[in-house]
Design a protein around this motif. Sequence first.
Motif, PDB file in Angstrom:
ATOM      1  N   ASP A  77       0.846  -1.209   0.000  1.00 57.21           N
ATOM      2  CA  ASP A  77       0.000   0.000   0.000  1.00 57.21           C
ATOM      3  C   ASP A  77       0.874   1.248   0.000  1.00 57.21           C
ATOM      4  O   ASP A  77       0.588   2.228  -0.681  1.00 57.21           O
ATOM      5  CB  ASP A  77      -0.910   0.029   1.236  1.00 57.21           C
ATOM      6  N   TYR A  78       1.941   1.194   0.773  1.00 54.78           N
ATOM      7  CA  TYR A  78       2.836   2.356   0.871  1.00 54.78           C
ATOM      8  C   TYR A  78       3.522   2.619  -0.481  1.00 54.78           C
ATOM      9  O   TYR A  78       3.700   3.771  -0.880  1.00 54.78           O
ATOM     10  CB  TYR A  78       3.879   2.128   1.972  1.00 54.78           C
ATOM     11  N   CYS A  79       3.883   1.545  -1.180  1.00 53.79           N
ATOM     12  CA  CYS A  79       4.478   1.719  -2.520  1.00 53.79           C
ATOM     13  C   CYS A  79       3.482   2.438  -3.428  1.00 53.79           C
ATOM     14  O   CYS A  79       3.835   3.401  -4.112  1.00 53.79           O
ATOM     15  CB  CYS A  79       4.842   0.363  -3.129  1.00 53.79           C
ATOM     16  N   ASP A  80       2.223   1.974  -3.419  1.00 51.17           N
ATOM     17  CA  ASP A  80       1.206   2.589  -4.287  1.00 51.17           C
ATOM     18  C   ASP A  80       0.963   4.046  -3.928  1.00 51.17           C
ATOM     19  O   ASP A  80       0.856   4.903  -4.795  1.00 51.17           O
ATOM     20  CB  ASP A  80      -0.141   1.850  -4.134  1.00 51.17           C
ATOM     21  N   HIS A  81       0.852   4.318  -2.629  1.00 42.68           N
ATOM     22  CA  HIS A  81       0.416   5.658  -2.202  1.00 42.68           C
ATOM     23  C   HIS A  81       1.541   6.675  -2.138  1.00 42.68           C
ATOM     24  O   HIS A  81       1.314   7.862  -2.282  1.00 42.68           O
ATOM     25  CB  HIS A  81      -0.263   5.582  -0.833  1.00 42.68           C
ATOM     26  N   VAL A  82       2.751   6.206  -1.868  1.00 43.31           N
ATOM     27  CA  VAL A  82       3.840   7.167  -1.642  1.00 43.31           C
ATOM     28  C   VAL A  82       5.022   6.960  -2.606  1.00 43.31           C
ATOM     29  O   VAL A  82       5.395   7.884  -3.336  1.00 43.31           O
ATOM     30  CB  VAL A  82       4.346   7.106  -0.176  1.00 43.31           C
ATOM     31  N   LEU A  83       5.586   5.761  -2.641  1.00 43.73           N
ATOM     32  CA  LEU A  83       6.851   5.590  -3.358  1.00 43.73           C
ATOM     33  C   LEU A  83       6.714   5.823  -4.865  1.00 43.73           C
ATOM     34  O   LEU A  83       7.576   6.433  -5.493  1.00 43.73           O
ATOM     35  CB  LEU A  83       7.459   4.207  -3.071  1.00 43.73           C
ATOM     36  N   THR A  84       5.601   5.374  -5.454  1.00 44.88           N
ATOM     37  CA  THR A  84       5.421   5.575  -6.903  1.00 44.88           C
ATOM     38  C   THR A  84       5.211   7.053  -7.241  1.00 44.88           C
ATOM     39  O   THR A  84       5.284   7.434  -8.404  1.00 44.88           O
ATOM     40  CB  THR A  84       4.192   4.802  -7.449  1.00 44.88           C
ATOM     41  N   HIS A  85       4.904   7.867  -6.227  1.00 44.98           N
ATOM     42  CA  HIS A  85       4.658   9.296  -6.498  1.00 44.98           C
ATOM     43  C   HIS A  85       5.882  10.157  -6.228  1.00 44.98           C
ATOM     44  O   HIS A  85       5.802  11.382  -6.316  1.00 44.98           O
ATOM     45  CB  HIS A  85       3.474   9.792  -5.653  1.00 44.98           C
ATOM     46  N   MET A  86       6.984   9.514  -5.888  1.00 45.47           N
ATOM     47  CA  MET A  86       8.171  10.321  -5.602  1.00 45.47           C
ATOM     48  C   MET A  86       8.722  10.938  -6.884  1.00 45.47           C
ATOM     49  O   MET A  86       8.616  10.350  -7.960  1.00 45.47           O
ATOM     50  CB  MET A  86       9.232   9.460  -4.919  1.00 45.47           C
ATOM     51  N   GLU A  87       9.333  12.108  -6.694  1.00 44.34           N
ATOM     52  CA  GLU A  87       9.775  12.897  -7.846  1.00 44.34           C
ATOM     53  C   GLU A  87      10.661  12.110  -8.816  1.00 44.34           C
ATOM     54  O   GLU A  87      10.478  12.160 -10.017  1.00 44.34           O
ATOM     55  CB  GLU A  87      10.530  14.114  -7.330  1.00 44.34           C
ATOM     56  N   ARG A  88      11.623  11.358  -8.257  1.00 38.74           N
ATOM     57  CA  ARG A  88      12.575  10.688  -9.151  1.00 38.74           C
ATOM     58  C   ARG A  88      12.059   9.359  -9.704  1.00 38.74           C
ATOM     59  O   ARG A  88      12.734   8.703 -10.492  1.00 38.74           O
ATOM     60  CB  ARG A  88      13.895  10.449  -8.400  1.00 38.74           C
ATOM     61  N   PHE A  89      10.871   8.950  -9.268  1.00 39.57           N
ATOM     62  CA  PHE A  89      10.327   7.671  -9.735  1.00 39.57           C
ATOM     63  C   PHE A  89       9.623   7.886 -11.075  1.00 39.57           C
ATOM     64  O   PHE A  89       8.630   8.604 -11.153  1.00 39.57           O
ATOM     65  CB  PHE A  89       9.347   7.104  -8.701  1.00 39.57           C
TER      66      PHE A  89
END
Length: 281
Positions: free
Chosen positions: A75-87
């Motif tokens: 869930d954290y990957c979907d909600h936060v990590l995929t939205h990071m600037e460098r991603f």
Amino acid sequence: MVVFMHMEAPMKIRKVIFPVGGLGTRFYPITKVIPKEMLGILDKPLIQYAFEEALGAGIKQFIFVTRHGKTSIEDYCDHVLTHMERFDSSKCSFCYVRQGEPRGLGHAVLCARHLVDNEPFAVISADDYISHSSSCIGEMIKHYHGSNMAAIMNVPKKDVSKYGIMDVEKENDKTIIARSVDEKPSVEKAKSTHAIVGRYILTHEIFDVLKNLKPGVKNEIQLTDALLQMIPTHGLVGFKFEGKRFDCGSQEGLLEAILHVSSNDKKLAGVIKKFYENIPP
Ligand code: UTP
């Protein structure tokens, strides 16, 4: 005899495995329902620091070896990590694979075999937080030339039985060439105080070794045992990284990491100072 592959330029590492299938018993009861890797250093969970380290090293494929009770990481990957600037979602990807039961770090790595193919890959244990000027795994990749490689640090002699300990064949400024490696040796048996911490770059041939490995210390499939078996064919390099490592799998280590990160923040450093001033001697 130790054989090394000779490569002219550092090799590209495209994939990282995050083994997040452990029980985290040292943090019971909270880790009965919250994954250890979701414990926070202030406002970010440990898994985010690990992810940022890999992303900062140019890695594009992120493989999580997870298990029952750890879906908050996805869930954290979907909600936060995929939205990071460098991603960049057109170039980066997340994969999840389940470790049916926690049979050790070596077994967790083996679970990701079908996602790795025939190329060297990185492994990051998120519960080892490494504060670094850029990226610890990135620094390792720059020095990687085809052997198995593990990050190492010097530990107090009394602590050797918590780590995989390398026996040194040759020591250079940034690296050591290992003659052997021993998982959690006793103080009497340890050949050095060069301890492995949770960063590796591994050759894909390790999967065949892990597959045939018998359980070792703690009745777990130990990654260290596979590294030992491969020394004659692939060598083993210990890499002395820059920066400071915190064992966030332990309560003491997590507390130190929180204090370390807070002390670099102007506002929070003031809070720490005030707190200590108010503690009676
Ligand atoms: P640890 O040795 O810290 O084990 O794992 P643990 O179970 O997480 O914690 P304790 O000792 O019970 O408190 C080191 C890394 O390997 C992963 C863990 O999630 C952690 O990132 N691991 C360990 C797995 O993925 N699977 C396993 O079977 C064991």
